[in-house]
Design an enzyme around this catalytic site. Structure first.
Site, PDB file in Angstrom:
ATOM      1  N   PHE A 157       0.850  -1.194   0.000  1.00  0.00           N
ATOM      2  CA  PHE A 157       0.000   0.000   0.000  1.00  0.00           C
ATOM      3  C   PHE A 157       0.887   1.246   0.000  1.00  0.00           C
ATOM      4  CE2 PHE A 157      -2.472  -3.470   1.619  1.00  0.00           C
ATOM      5  CZ  PHE A 157      -3.742  -3.280   1.093  1.00  0.00           C
ATOM      6  N   ALA A 213       2.870   6.318   5.155  1.00  0.00           N
ATOM      7  CA  ALA A 213       1.953   6.204   6.295  1.00  0.00           C
ATOM      8  C   ALA A 213       2.207   7.306   7.319  1.00  0.00           C
ATOM      9  CB  ALA A 213       2.100   4.834   6.948  1.00  0.00           C
ATOM     10  N   VAL A 220       2.187  -1.790   4.506  1.00  0.00           N
ATOM     11  CA  VAL A 220       1.904  -0.371   4.368  1.00  0.00           C
ATOM     12  C   VAL A 220       3.236   0.378   4.394  1.00  0.00           C
ATOM     13  CG1 VAL A 220       0.740   1.593   5.442  1.00  0.00           C
ATOM     14  CG2 VAL A 220      -0.291  -0.689   5.560  1.00  0.00           C
ATOM     15  N   CYS A 221       3.481   1.208   3.400  1.00  0.00           N
ATOM     16  CA  CYS A 221       4.748   1.947   3.331  1.00  0.00           C
ATOM     17  C   CYS A 221       4.874   2.896   4.519  1.00  0.00           C
ATOM     18  CB  CYS A 221       4.832   2.754   2.043  1.00  0.00           C
ATOM     19  SG  CYS A 221       6.208   3.912   2.041  1.00  0.00           S
ATOM     20  N   ILE A 222       5.993   2.793   5.228  1.00  0.00           N
ATOM     21  CA  ILE A 222       6.136   3.594   6.447  1.00  0.00           C
ATOM     22  C   ILE A 222       6.239   5.088   6.144  1.00  0.00           C
ATOM     23  CG2 ILE A 222       8.659   3.259   6.577  1.00  0.00           C
ATOM     24  CD1 ILE A 222       8.205   3.199   9.698  1.00  0.00           C
TER      25      ILE A 222
END
Lengths: 130, 100, 134
Positions: free
Chosen positions: A39, A82, A77-79
């Site tokens: 994501f 995010a 989820v891409c940090i």
């Protein structure tokens, strides 16, 4: 075949996450392996557990959580994306000194390297976006 | 190598379909999904472009066409597939380019 | 680990949306994985490379200098579609001059930007293993 999916848009605003979900379900039903679903951009907003859609609408985030539970999917989820958008797991929220977290069950937060690795490890990468 | 292209925007709102068509080689497939399915209907200039594009396979995601009430307006020579067919197309092509 | 051909497609201009910036962030991280990396600039994506960007008054960070660093990350194949430039009234002179240093050629500076026709771009795209779009 080993497939990975990249989702660039959040739920509801665009159809991207819905299409990706239907695609993932069909791929699993056909016996393919989903190596990873990554994501990125506003796609990280699919991972909030605080969304409360109307009862007669689908719950996009909950659908992903359920699919992940059923098929042991790796939802990443891409940090960086995010953090920009306020999607946090408990550990990251604590590290940032925040008073709340919102990452839904079944998702994990990690780096962009996970996307590249998915491309390397998978036979195909399919991107869904706006 | 055969490439699968996906287009998800209306050709009347965005230039994406044209860009894709300009870069699709013979032997490749263009799959219309989401708002991209509006290119798959008859009676407009885009339908002519599709008819005249030789060596390229055109397909449309049926569920998206149905959702938009346009099944009866589908142009000839465009293959209708469902999500299972989408997965098969991804598998049968060497790589996938999503024209976002 | 096998080497794959990774293509990053850039079709969106900077600042109006976040796609160009976050695509560049993927390229920088991806450079560490020693894959065969190319970038394509098609349509409005060519606006990412214009020189003279100045974001002082819009409150965003100017990330255009990052493109000049790509050579240091061994990202040295930036394909720019000629027709896209022309349609927008631009020439190569309107873009930043991006180079990489060739260690096999006494660190000579070489151009990173390859101006290609639409037909050539179609061939480049057709030759990739993994295509990331944003």
């Amino acid at each position: 075949m080993k497939l990975s999916i990249q989702i660039n848009e959040g739920p509801y605003q665009h159809q991207a996450s819905d299409t990706a979900y239907q695609f993932a379900k069909a791929a699993i039903a056909a016996g393919h392996e989903i190596f990873r679903i990554f994501f990125y951009h506003d796609g990280v907003n699919n991972a909030t557990r605080l969304a409360v859609p109307p009862r007669d609408d689908r719950d996009v985030s909950a659908q992903w959580t359920a699919l992940s539970k059923e098929h042991d999917l790796d939802l990443v989820v891409c940090i960086a994306a995010a953090q920009r958008r306020g999607v946090m797991d408990a550990a990251e929220a604590k590290r940032q000194g925040l008073d709340a977290d919102n990452l839904a069950e079944g998702f994990r937060i990690s780096g962009l390297g996970q996307l590249i690795e998915a491309g390397i490890q998978s036979d195909r990468l399919v991107v869904f976006g706006a | 190598m055969a490439l699968l292209h996906t287009v998800n925007k209306s050709p009347f709102e965005s230039n994406t379909f044209n860009t894709c068509l300009g870069l699709a080689k013979q032997g490749s497939t263009i799959l219309l999904i989401e708002d991209g399915v509006y290119a798959a209907t008859t009676g407009h200039s885009v339908a002519e472009k599709i008819k005249n594009a030789s060596g390229i396979t055109f397909a449309v995601l049926g569920p998206d066409l149905q959702a938009r009430g346009l099944e009866s307006k589908l142009a000839d020579d465009i293959k209708v597939i469902d999500y299972d067919g989408f997965v098969n197309m991804v598998v049968e092509h060497d790589s996938v380019q999503s024209w976002l | 680990m096998s080497v794959k051909k990774f293509m990053y497609i850039n079709r969106k201009p900077p600042y109006g949306t976040v796609y160009a910036l976050e695509a560049l962030e993927v390229v920088l991280i991806g450079a560490a994985f020693d894959q065969d990396v190319s970038l394509a600039f098609i349509g409005d994506g060519v606006y990412e490379l214009t020189k003279g960007q100045n974001t002082d008054a819009i409150g965003q960070k100017n990330f255009s200098p990052t493109y000049t660093a790509l050579g240091d990350y061994d990202v040295k194949k930036l394909y720019v579609e000629k027709e896209s430039l022309e349609e927008r009234g631009l020439t190569l002179d309107d873009l930043q001059h991006l180079v990489w240093e060739d260690e096999d050629d006494d660190w000579a500076e070489k151009d990173s930007i390859h101006l290609v026709s639409r037909a050539e771009m179609a061939d480049v795209l057709d030759d990739q293993d993994i295509i990331l779009s944003f």
